[in-house]
Design an enzyme around this catalytic site. Structure first.
Site, mmCIF file in Angstrom:
data_model
loop_
_atom_site.group_PDB
_atom_site.id
_atom_site.type_symbol
_atom_site.label_atom_id
_atom_site.label_comp_id
_atom_site.label_asym_id
_atom_site.label_seq_id
_atom_site.Cartn_x
_atom_site.Cartn_y
_atom_site.Cartn_z
ATOM 1 N N SER A 50 0.876 -1.344 0.010
ATOM 2 C CA SER A 50 -0.138 -0.063 0.145
ATOM 3 C C SER A 50 0.834 1.320 -0.026
ATOM 4 C CB SER A 50 -0.819 0.031 1.317
ATOM 5 O OG SER A 50 -0.041 0.287 2.516
ATOM 6 N N ASP A 82 -1.320 -1.763 -4.037
ATOM 7 C CA ASP A 82 -2.554 -1.517 -3.534
ATOM 8 C C ASP A 82 -3.108 -0.471 -3.246
ATOM 9 O OD1 ASP A 82 -4.857 -2.960 -2.352
ATOM 10 O OD2 ASP A 82 -3.902 -2.855 -0.438
ATOM 11 N N HIS A 180 -12.838 -2.949 4.667
ATOM 12 C CA HIS A 180 -11.707 -3.034 4.911
ATOM 13 C C HIS A 180 -11.907 -3.342 6.520
ATOM 14 C CE1 HIS A 180 -10.564 -1.355 1.138
ATOM 15 N NE2 HIS A 180 -9.779 -2.314 0.917
ATOM 16 N N GLY A 181 -10.724 -3.864 7.076
ATOM 17 C CA GLY A 181 -10.535 -3.586 8.585
ATOM 18 C C GLY A 181 -11.034 -4.750 9.292
ATOM 19 N N GLY A 214 -11.014 -6.257 0.989
ATOM 20 C CA GLY A 214 -11.682 -6.380 2.005
ATOM 21 C C GLY A 214 -12.094 -7.948 2.713
ATOM 22 N N SER A 216 -10.751 -10.186 4.700
ATOM 23 C CA SER A 216 -10.221 -10.944 5.958
ATOM 24 C C SER A 216 -11.420 -11.600 6.656
ATOM 25 C CB SER A 216 -9.487 -10.139 6.811
ATOM 26 O OG SER A 216 -8.045 -9.758 6.383
ATOM 27 N N ASN A 256 -8.041 -10.122 -1.475
ATOM 28 C CA ASN A 256 -7.097 -9.255 -0.776
ATOM 29 C C ASN A 256 -7.248 -9.598 0.698
ATOM 30 O OD1 ASN A 256 -6.701 -8.315 -3.103
ATOM 31 N ND2 ASN A 256 -6.884 -6.166 -2.395
ATOM 32 N N ASP A 258 -5.416 -8.569 4.425
ATOM 33 C CA ASP A 258 -4.428 -7.636 5.193
ATOM 34 C C ASP A 258 -4.600 -7.922 6.756
ATOM 35 O OD1 ASP A 258 -2.277 -6.390 6.247
ATOM 36 O OD2 ASP A 258 -3.191 -4.271 5.575
ATOM 37 N N SER A 259 -5.930 -7.519 7.094
ATOM 38 C CA SER A 259 -6.189 -7.608 8.339
ATOM 39 C C SER A 259 -5.834 -9.042 9.082
ATOM 40 C CB SER A 259 -7.777 -7.475 8.631
ATOM 41 O OG SER A 259 -8.060 -5.833 8.110
HETATM 42 P P1 13P Z 1 -8.867 -6.814 4.711
HETATM 43 O O1 13P Z 1 -8.789 -5.580 5.641
HETATM 44 O O2 13P Z 1 -10.086 -7.375 4.965
HETATM 45 O O3 13P Z 1 -7.677 -7.511 5.050
HETATM 46 O O4 13P Z 1 -8.525 -6.115 3.394
HETATM 47 C C1 13P Z 1 -7.369 -5.922 2.738
HETATM 48 C C2 13P Z 1 -7.809 -5.286 1.738
HETATM 49 O O5 13P Z 1 -8.528 -5.101 0.979
HETATM 50 C C3 13P Z 1 -6.211 -4.538 1.034
HETATM 51 O O6 13P Z 1 -6.503 -3.990 -0.247
HETATM 52 O O1 G3H Z 2 -6.947 -1.833 2.151
HETATM 53 C C1 G3H Z 2 -5.888 -1.435 2.779
HETATM 54 C C2 G3H Z 2 -4.924 -2.128 3.384
HETATM 55 O O2 G3H Z 2 -5.525 -3.045 4.354
HETATM 56 C C3 G3H Z 2 -3.429 -1.486 3.509
HETATM 57 O O3 G3H Z 2 -3.668 -0.770 4.828
HETATM 58 O O4 G3H Z 2 -3.045 1.539 4.079
HETATM 59 O O5 G3H Z 2 -2.821 0.738 6.515
HETATM 60 O O6 G3H Z 2 -1.312 -0.149 4.703
HETATM 61 P P1 G3H Z 2 -2.756 0.537 4.797
HETATM 62 ZN ZN ZN Z 3 -8.444 -2.973 -0.313
#
Ligand code: 13P
Ligand code: G3H
Ligand code: ZN
Length: 311
Positions: A50, A82, A180-181, A214, A216, A256, A258-259
């Site tokens: 990101s 990203d 997200h999150g 989003g 996770s 995707n 990340d969380s």
């Molecule tokens: P999560 O917050 O659900 O992991 O989504 C991550 C994401 O979409 C990164 O672009």
């Molecule tokens: O969608 C966003 C990702 O979870 C990246 O998050 O911008 O805090 O690195 P970040």
């Molecule tokens: Zn995203």
């Protein structure tokens, strides 16, 4: 094998009824945990960075770490920007060796989204790089309580053909109820993705790779561990994994995550430091955190994405 684009990965994933995991990376332990999982399961991989990750860790450091992962594993790995929000950011990543970029102009008007996306696509394609675009905005918890604005967040299937034709993007992120999150749904509600919208999009864009952000699933074991060791993630709810698996069988080729990486890492570090208050060697708590990431990613590859053995 050098870094690859997502072109061939997505073709195989679309035809094979599975998806590729796109995992956000910020440091060495995260990259190692993810790539160890993919190597053990012979899975193709997208590592994504990101704007915030690039500001935190520095483009060159991340690039070199990812190059090391490619060299160590021999896996097909794509390096993706990203949520790029400007042409300049996308250009900088393309010039700096990324093989895929996302231009996220989804908060702009339809016409402005098309023109910015097209500008990035023209530059990227001239440099052998692929582009992910986004249409529709991801639902947040606020949208869940405001039913009248709910539909406006979702991607409108009637727009997708024109958008893809005019932008020439290589993949499209759509909004079908993910967000997200770690707090994706209101406690007590039934988390449900709009797979009917996905089906409508798929009919209008046969063979075209779709992306889910989003995604996770916020495993309860991580939430419980964090809560048991001084944290507070009460009320965190993710996307049910069976619905993601269903999306991966259909046109969704990139999911995707990340969380869940953050939760795996945080749960492990909190537990370790809580149980060993005298520990001050970072290797002793970052090592187990890296293993926790590996185990979580292995589970995703096998049970959610279905891309094990597809490298
Ligand atoms: P999560 O917050 O659900 O992991 O989504 C991550 C994401 O979409 C990164 O672009
Ligand atoms: O969608 C966003 C990702 O979870 C990246 O998050 O911008 O805090 O690195 P970040
Ligand atoms: Zn995203």
């Amino acid at each position: 094998m050098p870094l690859v684009t997502t072109k061939e990965m997505f073709e195989k994933a679309y035809n094979g009824g599975y998806a590729i995991g796109a995992f956000n990376v910020n440091n060495m332990e995260i990259i190692q945990g993810i790539t160890e999982a993919a190597q053990q399961l012979n899975a193709p991989l997208i590592l994504q960075v990101s704007k915030g990750a690039r500001a935190y860790a520095n483009h060159t450091y991340l690039m070199k770490l990812v190059e090391a992962a490619v060299q160590e594993t021999g896996l097909p790995i794509a390096l993706h920007l990203d949520h790029g929000d400007t042409f300049e950011l996308c250009k900088s990543c393309i010039d700096g060796g990324f093989t895929s970029v996302m231009i996220d102009a989804s908060s702009k008007s339809f016409e402005d989204n098309i023109s910015l996306t097209r500008q990035v696509v023209d530059y990227a394609h001239d440099h052998g790089v692929v582009v992910e675009a986004e249409l529709g905005t991801l639902a947040g918890i606020e949208d869940e309580v405001n039913i009248s604005s709910e539909d406006s967040s979702y991607t409108r299937p009637e727009d997708v053909q024109e958008f893809v034709e005019r932008t020439q993007c290589d993949s499209l992120a759509i909004a079908i109820g993910t967000s997200h999150g770690a707090f994706k749904f209101k406690p007590g509600t039934n988390p449900k993705l709009r797979l009917d919208i996905l089906e409508e999009v798929e009919k209008r864009l046969p063979g075209f790779p779709i992306v889910l952000h989003g995604s996770s699933s916020v495993p309860q074991e991580f939430v419980d561990t964090i809560n048991a060791h001084g944290g507070n993630m009460s009320g965190a709810i993710g996307v049910p994994e069976d619905q993601l698996r269903e999306a991966a069988r259909r046109a969704v080729c990139k999911i995707n995550i990340d969380s869940d990486l953050r939760l795996a890492m945080t749960a492990s570090v909190r537990k370790c430091l809580d149980e060993h208050p005298d520990q001050f060697d970072p290797r002793k708590y970052l090592g187990p955190a890296r293993d926790a990431i590996r185990d979580m990613v292995m589970h995703k590859i096998v049970d959610v994405l279905g891309c094990d053995g597809k490298a």
